[in-house]
Scaffold this active site. Structure first.
Site, PDB file in Angstrom:
ATOM      1  N   PHE A   1      31.098  22.684  40.685  1.00 44.48           N
ATOM      2  CA  PHE A   1      30.327  23.020  41.683  1.00 44.48           C
ATOM      3  C   PHE A   1      30.387  21.979  42.726  1.00 44.48           C
ATOM      4  O   PHE A   1      29.519  21.637  43.613  1.00 44.48           O
ATOM      5  CB  PHE A   1      28.736  23.455  41.288  1.00 44.48           C
TER       6      PHE A   1
ATOM      7  N   GLY B   1      36.342  28.204  35.541  1.00 43.11           N
ATOM      8  CA  GLY B   1      35.366  29.123  35.059  1.00 43.11           C
ATOM      9  C   GLY B   1      35.424  30.558  36.144  1.00 43.11           C
ATOM     10  O   GLY B   1      34.608  31.311  35.518  1.00 43.11           O
TER      11      GLY B   1
ATOM     12  N   LEU C   1      41.171  40.654  44.967  1.00 42.17           N
ATOM     13  CA  LEU C   1      42.271  40.977  44.202  1.00 42.17           C
ATOM     14  C   LEU C   1      41.792  41.232  42.499  1.00 42.17           C
ATOM     15  O   LEU C   1      42.708  41.843  41.834  1.00 42.17           O
ATOM     16  CB  LEU C   1      42.899  39.651  43.893  1.00 42.17           C
TER      17      LEU C   1
ATOM     18  N   THR D   1      36.064  39.537  38.230  1.00 38.88           N
ATOM     19  CA  THR D   1      35.808  38.256  38.553  1.00 38.88           C
ATOM     20  C   THR D   1      35.216  37.841  39.968  1.00 38.88           C
ATOM     21  O   THR D   1      34.500  36.961  40.089  1.00 38.88           O
ATOM     22  CB  THR D   1      37.168  37.345  38.377  1.00 38.88           C
TER      23      THR D   1
ATOM     24  N   LYS E   1      40.764  36.114  50.836  1.00 38.54           N
ATOM     25  CA  LYS E   1      39.851  34.975  51.565  1.00 38.54           C
ATOM     26  C   LYS E   1      39.274  34.306  50.296  1.00 38.54           C
ATOM     27  O   LYS E   1      39.243  35.106  49.345  1.00 38.54           O
ATOM     28  CB  LYS E   1      38.909  35.526  52.553  1.00 38.54           C
TER      29      LYS E   1
ATOM     30  N   GLY F   1      34.139  32.147  46.194  1.00 36.20           N
ATOM     31  CA  GLY F   1      33.558  31.634  45.436  1.00 36.20           C
ATOM     32  C   GLY F   1      32.066  31.028  46.008  1.00 36.20           C
ATOM     33  O   GLY F   1      31.257  30.859  45.145  1.00 36.20           O
ATOM     34  N   GLU F   2      32.044  30.746  47.272  1.00 36.21           N
ATOM     35  CA  GLU F   2      30.933  30.047  47.965  1.00 36.21           C
ATOM     36  C   GLU F   2      30.230  31.141  48.968  1.00 36.21           C
ATOM     37  O   GLU F   2      28.946  30.772  49.177  1.00 36.21           O
ATOM     38  CB  GLU F   2      31.313  28.885  48.503  1.00 36.21           C
TER      39      GLU F   2
END
Length: 725
Positions: A260, A487, A612, A616, A683, A686-687
């Site tokens: 993080f 992760g 993609l 996940t 793009k 994750g955030e």
């Protein structure tokens, strides 16, 4: 003494899948989707315990180290009573500024450890104990006596501090101040004005896996297993600090249990473990105690944000100011770029965005969970909700009315901008059209219910990367690069990218990553991993596919290999403004007796290019929204002015959200074709899920109770005075 090992990289294959017509891309894509929905590459290793983390490597003869934090807020070490500790059985060394190995110059001064007697803040490491067992090392570190001279310290707060200054840049190289037009005049003459100040306390990363390293030296070569988001960067820094040729430093970060941002740059444990191993001539393992993380691995700095919006009676913005006050340490300047998103989001002919900071005698802030956007968009999106109330315009419609044609601050066209689609689709899925706009209108069984919305954005980031792709005679393929999977499922998505570029089933592709002995790759951070690594993998596999097609007859016994790097591609300046966008919707209940806020449901819709790996991706989106929930309701850290450090230093006092905190959590995305990104059209994801969530929840709380609270987190003690009037 262990020999220098072959890097402990990891690979995983997936079960065979139904065959597809290799000449039919649609059929191949359908097969790939089925495989992706069924298998995550590292799932087996993680559930069986064969995925080994940094602290789980124990070379023969390994010793254990425990650092000693300073107990004064500012001053100097005058004496370290090491002799008392060295007489204990099992204790091998006590390092301090008096005897620690000398380090070379560091770009990051938070890593210049045990080099001087200075104590810049409480919790700064001033000694290190090395012993034969973790228990002996811990007991000796607890008992080590250290004498100090103390000095008056300045813990802030930053707001109104006489030491406030305007830095040249905020994080990410953004100018600290940007002005367009004449904000003061435009705001003063606006028909509707919002002027509000929002505050957030400090927040901490708290990954499940501790910051840990296992290090040893042999024949002048250093090997480290480190819990890090980027092994290549750690190796570069260690080579610089220990003045060792880069090729003689090997860093392995095969599995990482969360970071993080707190593991995005090298942290004290890797320097101290390497230092101790050099001093004692044996392997040394070090895992930082959780109670010390708040002081030494970074945090999101507290912010005070004033947002002013001037609009016409229909809610169209003509003046927007976002002014941020925050803090850094005297060790290193770190300025949260919280005002930067306001330069991207909405129509604003007249704009002022600024950052001011003060250096205090406190721990150094650093990267954390969508830095800049997470804190800045909370204030901006809460102010947009206030503008919606002031104008009587629906909050979704208000945002749609302020969609810019180009990026307001730069004037560049957007490569793609799916925010409007996210808002409309989210409103449809959430049932927004049935909403009663009146605050406090839904009350039942002692609870007030409200709904809220917020938009989110996160920039598209790209860094140079390299990769190799190898074709073996048996029809299998091997992709190798020094990426780190923290992760998020990097193994899974990189295998898919490779399979598509090679035009082969994903089951035939293996991926090796996790060591800086592999081709150089940037860290996992800034939602840039898939774009950066994936482009290099795609490029290498495309070259390899052409080589294989051109090869006559069976492949040679050694196979064929292609290598690629994307330094040229990543170095090009794009004429487009490239961002991911999203919209989050929240429904909350507020208990009128206890003041407790419960989130009944969260929904996010995102525009992040081509997704993609659906499995996940969904995991990352809902994980981000969960973190945003923590920002809104539970995560809070108090700086103790007497001691200059944080009072909440463990998971008993620093509350992260858990599954029971949100019964319903949904993530969706729109199909977004963007040809101006990379060969995959992706793009970062994750955030973006974090960014708008806190504001959506805060806006829902306002809708529930009819009172606007502007200080996060929205804990019961802040709500109760407004519920019992």
């Amino acid at each position: 003494m262990p020999t220098n090992p072959t890097p402990d990289v990891t690979s995983a294959s997936v079960p065979d899948e139904p065959s597809a017509d290799r000449r039919d891309p649609a059929a191949r894509r359908e097969t790939t989707d089925r495989a992706d929905s069924a298998v995550r590459r590292d799932a087996g290793q993680k559930v069986t315990g064969t995925a080994r983390y940094a602290a789980e490597h124990t070379p023969p003869g390994c010793l254990h180290a425990v650092p000693v934090p300073a107990t004064v807020a500012r001053g100097a070490v005058t004496s370290v009573h090491a002799d008392e500790i060295l007489r204990r059985p099992g204790v091998h060394a006590v390092l301090s500024h008096t005897n620690a190995p000398r380090l070379g110059e560091a770009d990051d001064p938070t890593l210049t450890l045990l080099q001087t007697d200075r104590v810049p803040h409480r919790g700064w490491y001033v000694a290190l104990v090395v012993a034969d067992t973790p228990e002996n090392a811990r007991a000796a570190a607890d008992d080590l006596r250290i004498d100090y001279t103390t000095e008056e310290h300045d813990p802030g707060p930053p707001a109104g501090h006489p030491g406030l200054y305007a830095p040249e840049e905020a994080n990410g190289g953004h100018p600290a101040l940007r002005e367009r037009g004449d904000f003061d005049t435009a705001f003063a003459t606006s028909a509707v004005r919002v002027d509000a100040t929002y505050t957030m306390t400090a927040q901490h990363n708290h990954p499940m896996e501790p910051h840990a390293s296992t290090a040893w030296w042999e024949d002048g070569a250093l090997t480290v297993y480190d819990s890090s988001q980027g092994a290549t960067k750690v190796g570069d820094v260690l080579a610089q600090l220990f003045q060792t040729p880069r090729h003689r430093v090997t860093v392995v970060s095969a599995y990482v249990g969360g970071g993080f941002g707190s593991k995005g740059t090298p942290r004290p444990q890797v320097v101290l473990a390497s230092m101790a191993a050099l001093h004692v001539g044996r392997p040394v393992k070090l895992a930082l105690p959780r109670r010390e993380l708040a002081a030494v691995v970074g945090h999101r700095a507290p912010t005070v944000q004033r947002v002013r919006i001037g609009a016409d009676a229909d809610g169209v913005i003509n003046a927007l100011a976002h002014e941020v006050v925050t803090q850094t340490s005297t060790v290193k300047e770190f300025v949260e770029q919280a005002a930067v998103p306001a330069r991207t989001m909405y129509t604003s002919p007249h704009s002022r965005t600024s950052h001011h900071v003060v250096a205090l005698d406190v721990p150094t802030p650093s990267w954390m969970r969508a830095p800049g956007e997470a804190s800045g968009m909370y204030a901006l999106e809460a102010a947009m909700d206030e503008l919606a109330v002031a104008t009587g315009v629906d909050p979704v419609e208000l945002r749609l009315r302020n969609e810019p044609d180009t990026e307001p601050d730069s004037g560049r066209p957007f490569s793609s901008r799916g925010l409007a689609d996210c808002l409309r689709e989210g409103a449809r899925l959430f049932g927004w059209g049935d909403r009663d706009p009146r605050p406090g209108a839904r009350r039942a069984d002692g609870r007030l219910t409200g709904t809220g919305v917020a938009a989110s954005t996160y920039p598209y980031l790209l860094s140079p990367s390299s990769a190799t792709a190898h074709a073996a005679p048996d029809g299998t393929y091997l992709v190798r690069l020094a990426a780190t999977d923290i992760g998020t499922g990097a193994r899974t998505v990189l295998a898919r990218i490779a399979a598509e570029a090679l035009d082969v089933p994903p089951a035939s592709v293996r991926v090796e990553l996790g060591s800086d002995a592999l081709p150089r790759a940037p860290l996992a951070g800034g939602s840039s991993g898939t774009s950066s690594w994936g482009w290099a993998v795609h490029k290498a596999c495309t070259v390899l596919a052409g080589t294989v097609r051109a090869h006559a007859g069976p492949l040679p016994p050694e196979g064929l290999t292609a290598r690629a790097d994307t330094a040229e591609e990543a170095g090009r300046e794009s004429p487009y403004a490239r961002h991911a966008f999203g919209a989050q919707f929240a429904e909350v209940d507020v208990d009128t007796v206890t003041g407790e806020v419960r989130v009944r449901r969260l929904l996010g819709v995102f525009a992040a290019g081509r997704v993609l790996s659906p499995r996940t991706a969904r995991s990352q989106f809902i994980g981000g929204m969960t973190m945003g929930l923590g920002m809104a309701l539970t995560e809070s850290s108090t700086l103790d002015p007497a001691f200059g450090d944080f009072a909440e230093r463990d998971l008993a006092s620093y509350h992260v959200p858990v599954c029971a905190d949100v019964p319903a959590l949904e993530a969706h995305w729109i199909d977004e074709e963007d040809p101006h990104l990379n060969p995959m059209g992706s793009k970062g994801i994750g955030e973006i899920g974090i960014v708008g969530t806190a504001a959506a929840i805060a806006n829902a709380v306002h809708h529930a109770v009819g009172v606007r609270l502007r200080d996060l987190p929205l804990t019961p003690d802040r709500l109760l005075p407004h519920l019992h009037r």
